[in-house]
Design an enzyme around this catalytic site. Structure first.
Site, PDB file in Angstrom:
ATOM      1  N   ASP A  65       6.719  -4.083  -1.188  1.00 19.82           N
ATOM      2  CA  ASP A  65       8.121  -4.054  -0.758  1.00 19.82           C
ATOM      3  C   ASP A  65       8.490  -5.411  -0.164  1.00 19.82           C
ATOM      4  O   ASP A  65       7.615  -6.229   0.134  1.00 19.82           O
ATOM      5  CB  ASP A  65       8.398  -2.910   0.232  1.00 19.82           C
ATOM      6  CG  ASP A  65       7.393  -2.825   1.367  1.00 19.82           C
ATOM      7  OD1 ASP A  65       6.688  -3.822   1.627  1.00 19.82           O
ATOM      8  OD2 ASP A  65       7.312  -1.761   2.011  1.00 19.82           O
ATOM      9  N   ASN A 134       8.965   7.705   9.655  1.00 21.72           N
ATOM     10  CA  ASN A 134       9.823   8.748   9.093  1.00 21.72           C
ATOM     11  C   ASN A 134       9.251   9.293   7.780  1.00 21.72           C
ATOM     12  O   ASN A 134       9.953   9.939   7.015  1.00 21.72           O
ATOM     13  CB  ASN A 134      11.231   8.201   8.850  1.00 21.72           C
ATOM     14  CG  ASN A 134      11.236   6.997   7.925  1.00 21.72           C
ATOM     15  OD1 ASN A 134      10.171   6.508   7.530  1.00 21.72           O
ATOM     16  ND2 ASN A 134      12.415   6.513   7.572  1.00 21.72           N
ATOM     17  N   HIS A 136       8.105   7.417   5.284  1.00 22.00           N
ATOM     18  CA  HIS A 136       8.274   6.555   4.109  1.00 22.00           C
ATOM     19  C   HIS A 136       6.933   5.971   3.669  1.00 22.00           C
ATOM     20  O   HIS A 136       6.014   5.808   4.477  1.00 22.00           O
ATOM     21  CB  HIS A 136       9.332   5.463   4.325  1.00 22.00           C
ATOM     22  CG  HIS A 136       8.950   4.308   5.192  1.00 22.00           C
ATOM     23  ND1 HIS A 136       9.819   3.736   6.097  1.00 22.00           N
ATOM     24  CD2 HIS A 136       7.816   3.578   5.299  1.00 22.00           C
ATOM     25  CE1 HIS A 136       9.235   2.727   6.703  1.00 22.00           C
ATOM     26  NE2 HIS A 136       8.021   2.608   6.244  1.00 22.00           N
ATOM     27  N   GLU A 141      12.593   5.168   1.618  1.00 22.17           N
ATOM     28  CA  GLU A 141      13.143   5.878   2.770  1.00 22.17           C
ATOM     29  C   GLU A 141      13.577   7.287   2.351  1.00 22.17           C
ATOM     30  O   GLU A 141      14.038   7.498   1.228  1.00 22.17           O
ATOM     31  CB  GLU A 141      14.375   5.125   3.286  1.00 22.17           C
ATOM     32  CG  GLU A 141      14.081   3.708   3.773  1.00 22.17           C
ATOM     33  CD  GLU A 141      13.499   3.669   5.178  1.00 22.17           C
ATOM     34  OE1 GLU A 141      12.590   4.451   5.473  1.00 22.17           O
ATOM     35  OE2 GLU A 141      13.959   2.833   5.973  1.00 22.17           O
TER      36      GLU A 141
HETATM   37  C1  GLP Z   1       6.714  -0.525   7.148  1.00 20.11           C
HETATM   38  C2  GLP Z   1       6.459  -0.919   5.682  1.00 20.11           C
HETATM   39  C3  GLP Z   1       5.384  -0.088   5.080  1.00 20.11           C
HETATM   40  C4  GLP Z   1       4.321   0.140   6.121  1.00 20.11           C
HETATM   41  C5  GLP Z   1       4.867   1.092   7.153  1.00 20.11           C
HETATM   42  C6  GLP Z   1       3.948   1.324   8.327  1.00 20.11           C
HETATM   43  O1  GLP Z   1       8.054  -0.417   7.429  1.00 20.11           O
HETATM   44  N1  GLP Z   1       7.585  -0.890   4.805  1.00 20.11           N
HETATM   45  O2  GLP Z   1       4.877  -0.723   3.931  1.00 20.11           O
HETATM   46  O3  GLP Z   1       3.187   0.686   5.515  1.00 20.11           O
HETATM   47  O4  GLP Z   1       6.155   0.717   7.556  1.00 20.11           O
HETATM   48  O5  GLP Z   1       3.813   0.170   9.126  1.00 20.11           O
HETATM   49  P1  GLP Z   1       2.698  -0.014  10.205  1.00 20.11           P
HETATM   50  O6  GLP Z   1       1.416  -0.073   9.461  1.00 20.11           O
HETATM   51  O7  GLP Z   1       2.994  -1.310  10.913  1.00 20.11           O
HETATM   52  O8  GLP Z   1       2.752   1.161  11.109  1.00 20.11           O
END
Ligand code: GLP
Length: 238
Positions: A65, A134, A136, A141
């Site tokens: 992403d 959430n 995702h 989303e």
């Molecule tokens: C982010 C990214 C995801 C990531 C997730 C969790 O917003 N878009 O690719 O895996 O949220 O992030 P984290 O590992 O910092 O908790």
């Protein structure tokens, strides 16, 4: 579920499993998440590379992403984060990486090219995912259906808030992104979902044991093949 005592243990277990994939197929196609959770695994893999026990330089990498609307060299670019965390330390040349654009005159064409590149590569061997607060995965989303394509999305307030610590505040977080679609992620031959910490406990439980629903995109992992969850005790509630 691969249950770990703590984050360091999770990172080691996931790195060992990742390294096995690369040893079996050095030019495996992989999707690499950014976010904080996989960083320990990437660092552990870098240690294995330096120790000479695995070569990751031949991997073919696809971006998961990217924020939209920022310059490609903006400090917040997720490509840059992936490059610093994984590509550079592993010696993966840029020509082996398929990016998602932060800017484009023609997003539909860029999206079609991304999905066509995955098809031409024979699909994804290993997809590394974190879990959004959430539910995702990538930036799919909620609501996101299991066949949602690669696309532009508006970030939810929850995701903007969760990304704020990366960049020093909510006002620093871009509001739009491009994400590999659910159908791309779920079609991967193997998927490692990495989840750490008590703050993810409720959403991980919902994703794994709640109803399979577009309101919790990660819940579709329940019905996908090849999914392995790496969680520490705090996240797993065990
Ligand atoms: C982010 C990214 C995801 C990531 C997730 C969790 O917003 N878009 O690719 O895996 O949220 O992030 P984290 O590992 O910092 O908790």
């Amino acid at each position: 579920m691969h249950l770990s005592d703590d984050y360091a243990d999770l990172s080691r277990q996931a790195a060992a499993a990742f390294a096995d994939v690369a040893r079996a197929k050095p030019d495996a196609t992989v999707i690499l998440a950014t976010g904080n959770t996989p960083i320990g695994m990437y660092d552990e893999l870098t240690r294995l590379v330096h120790a000479g026990t695995v070569d990751l330089s031949r991997l073919r990498v696809f971006q998961l992403d990217e924020y939209v609307g920022i310059a490609p060299d903006d400090r917040r670019a997720l490509y840059g984060w992936m490059d610093r965390a994984a590509l550079a330390p592993w010696g993966v040349p840029a020509e082996q990486v398929v990016r998602l654009p932060s800017r484009s005159d023609d997003f539909p064409a860029a999206i079609a090219a991304y999905e066509a590149a995955i098809a031409a590569a024979g699909g994804i061997d290993l997809c590394i995912l974190g879990l959004g607060p959430n539910g995702h995965i990538g930036f799919n989303e909620p609501p996101a259906d299991r066949d949602a394509p690669t696309r532009l999305i508006d970030l939810t307030p929850e995701s903007i808030a969760s990304n704020a610590p990366y960049w020093g505040g909510i006002d620093q977080v871009p509001t739009k992104a491009i994400t590999a679609g659910m159908r791309v992620l779920l079609a991967s031959r193997r998927i490692f979902l990495l989840v750490s910490g008590g703050a993810k406990r409720a959403i991980l439980h919902e994703a794994l044991h709640g109803p399979v629903t577009s309101q919790v995109p990660a819940s579709y992992l329940q019905s996908a093949a090849g999914v392995e969850v790496f969680a520490d005790r705090a996240a797993a509630g065990a």
